[in-house]
Design an enzyme around this catalytic site. Sequence first.
Site, PDB file in Angstrom:
ATOM      1  CD  GLU A   1      -2.558  -1.858   0.838  1.00 59.72           C
ATOM      2  OE1 GLU A   1      -2.804  -3.023   0.790  1.00 59.72           O
ATOM      3  OE2 GLU A   1      -3.404  -1.049   0.179  1.00 59.72           O
TER       4      GLU A   1
ATOM      5  CE1 TYR B   1       0.073   3.648   5.220  1.00 57.65           C
ATOM      6  CE2 TYR B   1      -0.497   1.125   4.791  1.00 57.65           C
ATOM      7  CZ  TYR B   1      -1.021   2.590   5.032  1.00 57.65           C
ATOM      8  OH  TYR B   1      -2.396   2.929   5.297  1.00 57.65           O
TER       9      TYR B   1
ATOM     10  NE  ARG C   1      -2.671  -6.378   2.736  1.00 56.36           N
ATOM     11  CZ  ARG C   1      -3.761  -5.433   2.972  1.00 56.36           C
ATOM     12  NH1 ARG C   1      -3.849  -5.267   4.110  1.00 56.36           N
ATOM     13  NH2 ARG C   1      -4.588  -4.891   2.007  1.00 56.36           N
TER      14      ARG C   1
ATOM     15  CG  HIS D   1      -2.973   4.313   0.801  1.00 54.74           C
ATOM     16  ND1 HIS D   1      -3.989   3.465   0.629  1.00 54.74           N
ATOM     17  CD2 HIS D   1      -2.585   3.790   2.153  1.00 54.74           C
ATOM     18  CE1 HIS D   1      -4.220   2.721   1.739  1.00 54.74           C
ATOM     19  NE2 HIS D   1      -3.163   2.869   2.719  1.00 54.74           N
TER      20      HIS D   1
ATOM     21  CD  GLN E   1     -22.353   6.599   1.125  1.00 52.50           C
ATOM     22  OE1 GLN E   1     -22.600   6.124   0.079  1.00 52.50           O
ATOM     23  NE2 GLN E   1     -22.983   7.519   1.628  1.00 52.50           N
TER      24      GLN E   1
HETATM   25  P1  FAD Z   1     -36.357   6.083   0.521  1.00 55.55           P
HETATM   26  O1  FAD Z   1     -35.586   4.998   0.117  1.00 55.55           O
HETATM   27  O2  FAD Z   1     -36.857   7.272  -0.494  1.00 55.55           O
HETATM   28  O3  FAD Z   1     -37.764   5.190   0.539  1.00 55.55           O
HETATM   29  C1  FAD Z   1     -38.938   5.609   0.948  1.00 55.55           C
HETATM   30  C2  FAD Z   1     -40.029   4.516   0.481  1.00 55.55           C
HETATM   31  O4  FAD Z   1     -41.333   4.952   1.242  1.00 55.55           O
HETATM   32  C3  FAD Z   1     -40.239   4.614  -0.791  1.00 55.55           C
HETATM   33  O5  FAD Z   1     -39.958   3.000  -1.184  1.00 55.55           O
HETATM   34  C4  FAD Z   1     -41.948   4.669  -1.022  1.00 55.55           C
HETATM   35  O6  FAD Z   1     -42.310   4.092  -1.959  1.00 55.55           O
HETATM   36  C5  FAD Z   1     -42.276   4.700   0.439  1.00 55.55           C
HETATM   37  N1  FAD Z   1     -43.403   5.606   0.831  1.00 55.55           N
HETATM   38  C6  FAD Z   1     -43.676   6.909   0.470  1.00 55.55           C
HETATM   39  N2  FAD Z   1     -44.789   7.251   0.988  1.00 55.55           N
HETATM   40  C7  FAD Z   1     -45.532   6.097   1.375  1.00 55.55           C
HETATM   41  C8  FAD Z   1     -46.558   5.976   1.960  1.00 55.55           C
HETATM   42  N3  FAD Z   1     -47.564   7.030   2.206  1.00 55.55           N
HETATM   43  N4  FAD Z   1     -47.240   4.393   2.343  1.00 55.55           N
HETATM   44  C9  FAD Z   1     -46.397   3.517   1.847  1.00 55.55           C
HETATM   45  N5  FAD Z   1     -45.282   3.570   1.468  1.00 55.55           N
HETATM   46  C10 FAD Z   1     -44.609   5.057   1.084  1.00 55.55           C
HETATM   47  N6  FAD Z   1     -27.363   6.861  -0.847  1.00 55.55           N
HETATM   48  C11 FAD Z   1     -26.028   6.920  -0.380  1.00 55.55           C
HETATM   49  O7  FAD Z   1     -25.960   6.712   0.796  1.00 55.55           O
HETATM   50  N7  FAD Z   1     -24.885   6.346  -1.061  1.00 55.55           N
HETATM   51  C12 FAD Z   1     -25.194   6.233  -2.614  1.00 55.55           C
HETATM   52  O8  FAD Z   1     -24.061   6.004  -3.185  1.00 55.55           O
HETATM   53  C13 FAD Z   1     -26.502   6.352  -3.082  1.00 55.55           C
HETATM   54  N8  FAD Z   1     -26.606   6.537  -4.324  1.00 55.55           N
HETATM   55  C14 FAD Z   1     -27.989   6.849  -4.962  1.00 55.55           C
HETATM   56  C15 FAD Z   1     -28.114   6.792  -6.227  1.00 55.55           C
HETATM   57  C16 FAD Z   1     -29.488   7.251  -6.668  1.00 55.55           C
HETATM   58  C17 FAD Z   1     -29.563   7.095  -8.166  1.00 55.55           C
HETATM   59  C18 FAD Z   1     -30.437   7.613  -5.754  1.00 55.55           C
HETATM   60  C19 FAD Z   1     -31.774   7.914  -6.319  1.00 55.55           C
HETATM   61  C20 FAD Z   1     -30.322   7.635  -4.421  1.00 55.55           C
HETATM   62  C21 FAD Z   1     -28.953   7.375  -3.979  1.00 55.55           C
HETATM   63  N9  FAD Z   1     -28.565   7.360  -2.591  1.00 55.55           N
HETATM   64  C22 FAD Z   1     -27.385   6.853  -1.936  1.00 55.55           C
HETATM   65  C23 FAD Z   1     -29.598   7.918  -1.540  1.00 55.55           C
HETATM   66  C24 FAD Z   1     -30.222   6.687  -0.907  1.00 55.55           C
HETATM   67  O9  FAD Z   1     -30.872   5.871  -1.634  1.00 55.55           O
HETATM   68  C25 FAD Z   1     -31.347   7.405   0.090  1.00 55.55           C
HETATM   69  O10 FAD Z   1     -30.488   8.159   0.942  1.00 55.55           O
HETATM   70  C26 FAD Z   1     -32.127   6.409   0.920  1.00 55.55           C
HETATM   71  O11 FAD Z   1     -32.952   5.341   0.060  1.00 55.55           O
HETATM   72  C27 FAD Z   1     -33.116   6.929   1.703  1.00 55.55           C
HETATM   73  O12 FAD Z   1     -33.935   6.123   2.434  1.00 55.55           O
HETATM   74  P2  FAD Z   1     -35.234   6.221   3.127  1.00 55.55           P
HETATM   75  O13 FAD Z   1     -35.683   4.941   3.314  1.00 55.55           O
HETATM   76  O14 FAD Z   1     -35.267   7.433   3.796  1.00 55.55           O
HETATM   77  O15 FAD Z   1     -35.979   6.793   1.718  1.00 55.55           O
HETATM   78 FE1  SF4 Z   2     -17.559   0.393   4.216  1.00 54.58          FE
HETATM   79 FE2  SF4 Z   2     -19.826  -0.572   5.178  1.00 54.58          FE
HETATM   80 FE3  SF4 Z   2     -19.748   0.601   2.837  1.00 54.58          FE
HETATM   81 FE4  SF4 Z   2     -18.527  -1.614   2.983  1.00 54.58          FE
HETATM   82  S1  SF4 Z   2     -20.737  -1.107   3.305  1.00 54.58           S
HETATM   83  S2  SF4 Z   2     -17.780   0.036   1.991  1.00 54.58           S
HETATM   84  S3  SF4 Z   2     -17.849  -1.660   5.213  1.00 54.58           S
HETATM   85  S4  SF4 Z   2     -19.365   1.643   4.938  1.00 54.58           S
END
Ligand code: FAD
Ligand code: SF4
Length: 674
Positions: A168, A170, A218, A256, A343
């Site tokens: 890596e 180091y 390693r 790295h 993340q």
């Molecule tokens: P959501 O995932 O939005 O889920 C909410 C759910 O509630 C939905 O399924 C909806 O159908 C349901 N719902 C709403 N109202 C009602 C109701 N009245 N009755 C029943 N059901 C209902 N996050 C990351 O951390 N890393 C990533 O790399 C990442 N990539 C992403 C890429 C894309 C293209 C997108 C769109 C998002 C990405 N995200 C990522 C964001 C991540 O998906 C969201 O932060 C996360 O899904 C939020 O979760 P949640 O459960 O709060 O909401």
């Molecule tokens: Fe790191 Fe967990 Fe994301 Fe895997 S899923 S890369 S262990 S934060």
Amino acid sequence: MTNAAYPHLFEPLDLGFTTLKNRIFMASMHVRFELMDRQTERAAAFYAERARGGASLIVTGGCAPNPQGVMDAGAHFLNSPDQLDEHRAIPRAVHAEGGRIVLQILHAGRYAKVDDLVGPSDIPAPINPREVHALTTAEVEQTIEDFVNCAELAKEAGYDGVEIMGSEGYLITTFCAERTNNRTDEWGGSFPNRIRFPIEIVRRTRERLGRDFIILYRISALDLVEGGLTGTETETLAREIEKAGANILTTGIGWHEARIPTIAHMVPRGGWRHAARRIKQAVGIPVAATNRINTPETAEEILRDGDADVVALGRQMLADPHFARKAETGQADAINTCIGCNQACLDFIFADKASSCLVNPFAGRELDIAIRPAKNPGKIAVVGAGPAGMSAALTAAECGHTVTLYDAADELGGQFNLAKRIPGKEDFDETIRYFRNRLPAAGVEVRLNTRVSADEIDEANFDHVIVATGVTPRVLDVEGADGANVITYMDALTDAKPVGKRVAIIGAGGIGFDVAEYLSSPHSSPVSIDSFLDHWGIDRAHETAGGVGEPARPAPERSIVMLQRSDSRPGKTLGLTTGWVVRAELKSRGVRNITGATYTKIDGEGLHIRVGGEDQLIEADTIVVCAGQESENRLFTELHSRNVRATLIGGAEKSAGLDALRAIRQGTETALSL
Ligand code: FAD
Ligand code: SF4
């Protein structure tokens, strides 16, 4: 007895003087417990959990052999018997669970974030601007002695062995490579002189510690930097380390400072297995493959095909400490899979926080949170089955509540169903698979295709309602935004509407970048190992120093412009350890960024904008709107007004783009607090 599903993974590993129960190791990870209270207790609980989960050998996070070798101020070093009490509880806890544990000895060399850092030469690292003191010949001898002394202390503390960190970028790696070693004494110049440093460390460690002490080395299987080792040199080093007395070679990929992704989500599963194979063919001792091995199937295939003898899993052991046990007992479907997002592990480390895991908030927090029977088990509704709702429902059920989980959609997962469509993020589907299997097993009643209203919730008389209704995309308020050439990111990602060759993406946040990746990717999803290696110019014959050749990238099929209102750096919210890859990738595909744009109108010609007081036309067939999201919290507001006991979580509480980390953690913690 042979395991029918994964016979190679569960074959014992005979080291002569001792036998390890399977071929699954936990690889070393620097989790930075030193930033938290009760460090030793935390480390003991953390590693014991992974031993309980069936890993046959655990490698601790790096511990420096002297104060100059620490990664950061405050990180651990072991050079005196006074420090043994900081360690003893760790091997004791692991042994109590039937596991084995070795201490990794890591000298950070020119990557150390301390003032008196050292290296073979005074060449600073491109990723660490501090001045480097070139070790004198006497100091080189002393450093070798420090490694051996550290190994002796490790044995006294109760560890089963050590892993000497030679990859890596180091200290050890920098001795071996011409890139960083311009010494003229016996520790530099010729290749045999440059690799003398690790050989002497291993040789003297074996000499002083005796036969029945595990020594892992390693090795940098691929440096991925100019001026690194060639394949032939790496083989020679591997053979010399074997002769010097190592029992097992674990492998590392890339320094790295390499500008090639080695573990991030865009690396295909098992993407570097060819590098382990080359080492395995050069030596007689067992070799461990590593990097992006996150399923028992991939692990088994690597062993079955003879690419390695062992798999060393790092982040997967954060995502699910019981990976080995579940695979062994026919519960592979219940493994919580690492999605490669970085993340909450690597990004936390670089943000001066102790690591955890996005999909497993319990990781690294073993002393703080745990599933315990609820004091007052109740009837709980969870509305929304995205990451926040699924984690809340599962945790609540595991604590003994009676849980009903509703979602308006016909599938679990919420926005993860969009995220999984992005090339490189296919593993997000594994998180959905995990919950799909775990929820019913834990007793959660899942009701899909059910959009619930406040009336229905009210009537059902729940003790508590967790509202996890997510977000709705922000609507663009610009003349022409209702035209047929304007589509949402959901339309684009689900192929619900056609996308032309010339595209303008409004909004350059995380989702905007993902849409650009989706629309410009030259590869079909999931990207194959061969396509990945060609794409990044990996010289599979490893004839070049460092193993890097010319990237082979097909010409982009679309011309894409990403626009944002603010003047800030595009993609500044992307992950610390993955954002640079995404930005570099899109740049290489000719994706342009325009900042400080005001959108004036959309018509058949494309998107009209004003930048710096000047009008411009972005000619586009399709305009994709990724202009942010609004929290969908109407149900919660209504329940609140009726005095129904409810908690709002996830995107519904705070819409913050790519924020599944917060959603899952909040879902888990809310359920634990009921
Ligand atoms: P959501 O995932 O939005 O889920 C909410 C759910 O509630 C939905 O399924 C909806 O159908 C349901 N719902 C709403 N109202 C009602 C109701 N009245 N009755 C029943 N059901 C209902 N996050 C990351 O951390 N890393 C990533 O790399 C990442 N990539 C992403 C890429 C894309 C293209 C997108 C769109 C998002 C990405 N995200 C990522 C964001 C991540 O998906 C969201 O932060 C996360 O899904 C939020 O979760 P949640 O459960 O709060 O909401
Ligand atoms: Fe790191 Fe967990 Fe994301 Fe895997 S899923 S890369 S262990 S934060």
